[in-house]
Scaffold this active site. Structure first.
Site, PDB file in Angstrom:
ATOM      1  N   GLY A  47      19.815 -25.673  83.791  1.00  0.00           N
ATOM      2  CA  GLY A  47      20.391 -25.599  85.125  1.00  0.00           C
ATOM      3  C   GLY A  47      19.409 -26.130  86.147  1.00  0.00           C
ATOM      4  CD  GLN A  52      15.413 -25.402  90.455  1.00  0.00           C
ATOM      5  OE1 GLN A  52      16.563 -25.393  90.049  1.00  0.00           O
ATOM      6  NE2 GLN A  52      14.386 -25.104  89.686  1.00  0.00           N
ATOM      7  CG  LEU A  95      13.505 -26.793  85.042  1.00  0.00           C
ATOM      8  CD1 LEU A  95      14.510 -27.928  85.203  1.00  0.00           C
ATOM      9  CD2 LEU A  95      12.678 -26.984  83.781  1.00  0.00           C
ATOM     10  CG  HIS A 136      17.782 -18.880  87.303  1.00  0.00           C
ATOM     11  ND1 HIS A 136      16.642 -18.329  86.775  1.00  0.00           N
ATOM     12  CD2 HIS A 136      17.399 -20.061  87.873  1.00  0.00           C
ATOM     13  CE1 HIS A 136      15.614 -19.136  87.025  1.00  0.00           C
ATOM     14  NE2 HIS A 136      16.059 -20.191  87.677  1.00  0.00           N
TER      15      HIS A 136
HETATM   16 ZN    ZN Z   1      15.143 -21.900  88.609  1.00  0.00          ZN
END
Ligand code: ZN
Length: 174
Positions: A47, A52, A95, A136
Protein backbone atom coordinates in the site's frame (compact mmCIF):
# COMPACT_ATOMS: atom_id res chain seq x y z
CA UNK A 1 10.69 7.11 -9.98
CA UNK A 2 8.93 9.11 -7.23
CA UNK A 3 10.87 9.45 -3.97
CA UNK A 4 9.34 8.24 -0.70
CA UNK A 5 8.95 10.81 2.10
CA UNK A 6 10.49 9.42 5.28
CA UNK A 7 9.48 9.89 8.92
CA UNK A 8 10.36 13.43 9.98
CA UNK A 9 9.26 14.93 6.65
CA UNK A 10 6.48 17.35 7.69
CA UNK A 11 4.28 16.30 4.74
CA UNK A 12 3.64 12.97 6.52
CA UNK A 13 2.03 14.89 9.40
CA UNK A 14 -0.35 17.04 7.32
CA UNK A 15 -4.03 16.32 6.72
CA UNK A 16 -4.35 15.61 2.97
CA UNK A 17 -6.77 17.63 0.81
CA UNK A 18 -9.65 15.95 -1.05
CA UNK A 19 -9.32 15.61 -4.83
CA UNK A 20 -11.93 17.41 -6.93
CA UNK A 21 -13.88 14.52 -8.55
CA UNK A 22 -13.77 16.39 -11.87
CA UNK A 23 -9.95 16.17 -11.80
CA UNK A 24 -9.72 12.40 -11.21
CA UNK A 25 -9.50 11.60 -14.93
CA UNK A 26 -6.84 14.27 -15.56
CA UNK A 27 -3.42 13.11 -16.75
CA UNK A 28 -1.94 14.57 -13.54
CA UNK A 29 -3.97 12.28 -11.25
CA UNK A 30 -3.95 9.25 -13.59
CA UNK A 31 -0.17 9.58 -13.98
CA UNK A 32 0.27 9.92 -10.22
CA UNK A 33 -1.74 6.71 -9.65
CA UNK A 34 0.41 4.79 -12.16
CA UNK A 35 3.63 6.13 -10.65
CA UNK A 36 2.48 5.26 -7.13
CA UNK A 37 1.80 1.64 -8.17
CA UNK A 38 5.30 1.53 -9.74
CA UNK A 39 6.90 2.73 -6.48
CA UNK A 40 4.79 0.38 -4.34
CA UNK A 41 5.67 -2.72 -6.38
CA UNK A 42 9.32 -1.67 -6.71
CA UNK A 43 9.89 -1.33 -2.95
CA UNK A 44 8.02 -3.78 -2.49
CA UNK A 45 5.00 -2.78 -0.40
CA UNK A 46 1.28 -3.56 -0.36
CA UNK A 47 0.00 0.00 0.00
CA UNK A 48 1.08 3.58 -0.60
CA UNK A 49 -0.61 6.89 0.23
CA UNK A 50 -0.05 10.05 -1.83
CA UNK A 51 1.52 12.01 1.10
CA UNK A 52 4.26 9.34 1.10
CA UNK A 53 5.30 10.59 -2.34
CA UNK A 54 4.98 14.22 -1.19
CA UNK A 55 1.51 14.87 -2.65
CA UNK A 56 -0.83 15.91 0.14
CA UNK A 57 -4.04 14.65 -1.49
CA UNK A 58 -6.54 11.95 -0.48
CA UNK A 59 -5.38 9.10 -2.70
CA UNK A 60 -4.08 5.64 -1.80
CA UNK A 61 -3.10 2.62 -3.88
CA UNK A 62 -3.02 -0.94 -2.54
CA UNK A 63 -2.55 -4.47 -3.79
CA UNK A 64 -1.18 -7.83 -2.64
CA UNK A 65 -0.94 -10.88 -4.90
CA UNK A 66 0.16 -13.29 -2.12
CA UNK A 67 -2.06 -15.90 -0.46
CA UNK A 68 -4.51 -14.05 1.76
CA UNK A 69 -3.87 -10.95 -0.33
CA UNK A 70 -6.36 -8.62 -2.00
CA UNK A 71 -7.00 -7.04 -5.42
CA UNK A 72 -5.33 -3.93 -6.76
CA UNK A 73 -7.34 -1.04 -5.37
CA UNK A 74 -7.31 2.74 -5.81
CA UNK A 75 -9.17 4.81 -3.21
CA UNK A 76 -9.79 8.54 -3.66
CA UNK A 77 -11.36 10.72 -0.94
CA UNK A 78 -11.97 7.59 1.17
CA UNK A 79 -13.66 7.32 4.54
CA UNK A 80 -14.27 4.43 6.89
CA UNK A 81 -17.99 4.44 7.69
CA UNK A 82 -18.08 1.35 9.92
CA UNK A 83 -15.63 -0.48 12.18
CA UNK A 84 -16.36 -4.08 13.20
CA UNK A 85 -16.48 -4.86 16.94
CA UNK A 86 -13.57 -7.33 16.91
CA UNK A 87 -9.93 -6.22 17.24
CA UNK A 88 -6.90 -7.97 15.73
CA UNK A 89 -3.19 -7.47 16.38
CA UNK A 90 -0.76 -7.52 13.44
CA UNK A 91 2.84 -6.61 12.77
CA UNK A 92 3.06 -3.47 10.66
CA UNK A 93 5.83 -1.66 8.89
CA UNK A 94 5.85 1.36 6.60
CA UNK A 95 7.78 2.45 3.52
CA UNK A 96 8.21 5.83 5.28
CA UNK A 97 9.64 4.23 8.45
CA UNK A 98 12.81 2.36 7.45
CA UNK A 99 13.79 -0.84 9.21
CA UNK A 100 11.14 -0.99 11.95
CA UNK A 101 8.20 -3.27 12.67
CA UNK A 102 5.69 -3.01 15.50
CA UNK A 103 2.47 -4.62 16.63
CA UNK A 104 -0.73 -2.63 16.13
CA UNK A 105 -4.25 -3.50 17.30
CA UNK A 106 -7.01 -2.48 14.89
CA UNK A 107 -10.64 -3.42 14.14
CA UNK A 108 -10.75 -6.60 12.02
CA UNK A 109 -13.51 -5.39 9.69
CA UNK A 110 -14.07 -2.00 8.05
CA UNK A 111 -16.61 -0.64 5.60
CA UNK A 112 -15.13 1.93 3.24
CA UNK A 113 -16.63 4.52 0.92
CA UNK A 114 -14.71 6.49 -1.68
CA UNK A 115 -14.10 6.88 -5.39
CA UNK A 116 -12.12 4.64 -7.74
CA UNK A 117 -9.68 5.81 -10.42
CA UNK A 118 -12.55 6.43 -12.85
CA UNK A 119 -14.35 8.55 -10.25
CA UNK A 120 -16.97 5.85 -9.71
CA UNK A 121 -18.40 5.48 -6.18
CA UNK A 122 -17.07 2.55 -4.12
CA UNK A 123 -18.70 1.09 -1.02
CA UNK A 124 -17.33 -2.21 0.30
CA UNK A 125 -16.41 -4.17 3.40
CA UNK A 126 -12.87 -5.47 3.95
CA UNK A 127 -11.44 -8.02 6.37
CA UNK A 128 -8.04 -9.56 7.14
CA UNK A 129 -4.90 -8.02 5.68
CA UNK A 130 -6.97 -5.78 3.38
CA UNK A 131 -8.73 -4.19 6.37
CA UNK A 132 -5.39 -3.59 8.11
CA UNK A 133 -3.88 -2.08 4.96
CA UNK A 134 -6.86 0.24 4.41
CA UNK A 135 -6.65 1.54 7.99
CA UNK A 136 -2.86 2.00 7.77
CA UNK A 137 -3.07 3.88 4.45
CA UNK A 138 -6.03 6.06 5.44
CA UNK A 139 -4.11 7.05 8.57
CA UNK A 140 -1.48 8.58 6.23
CA UNK A 141 -4.23 10.89 4.89
CA UNK A 142 -4.75 12.35 8.37
CA UNK A 143 -1.06 12.72 9.19
CA UNK A 144 -0.69 9.54 11.23
CA UNK A 145 1.77 6.62 11.00
CA UNK A 146 1.54 3.16 12.57
CA UNK A 147 3.85 4.20 15.41
CA UNK A 148 1.06 6.54 16.63
CA UNK A 149 -1.32 3.56 16.78
CA UNK A 150 0.96 1.29 18.81
CA UNK A 151 -0.30 0.71 22.33
CA UNK A 152 2.70 -1.39 23.42
CA UNK A 153 5.95 0.21 22.30
CA UNK A 154 7.92 -2.73 23.70
CA UNK A 155 7.05 -4.61 20.49
CA UNK A 156 8.95 -2.07 18.35
CA UNK A 157 11.54 -4.18 16.55
CA UNK A 158 14.37 -3.59 14.10
CA UNK A 159 14.06 -5.47 10.82
CA UNK A 160 16.96 -7.90 11.44
CA UNK A 161 15.63 -8.79 14.89
CA UNK A 162 12.09 -9.05 13.46
CA UNK A 163 13.32 -11.64 10.97
CA UNK A 164 15.34 -13.44 13.67
CA UNK A 165 12.72 -13.63 16.41
CA UNK A 166 9.23 -12.74 15.17
CA UNK A 167 8.74 -13.31 11.43
CA UNK A 168 7.10 -16.70 11.98
CA UNK A 169 4.06 -14.80 13.23
CA UNK A 170 1.76 -13.19 10.70
CA UNK A 171 3.19 -9.96 9.38
CA UNK A 172 2.09 -7.26 7.04
CA UNK A 173 4.53 -4.81 5.55
CA UNK A 174 2.72 -1.73 4.40
ZN1 ZN B 1 2.75 3.52 5.78
Amino acid sequence: MLKIAKLGNPILRKVAAPINPREIRSSDIQGLIDEMFDVMYDEPGIGLAAPQVSRSVQLVVMGCKDDGGFPETVLINPSIVYYGPEQVENWEGCLSVDGLRGRVIRPSVVRVKGLDRQGKALDFEATGLFAVCIQHELDHLIGKVFLDRMTNMSTLTQLHEFQQYWQKESSSII
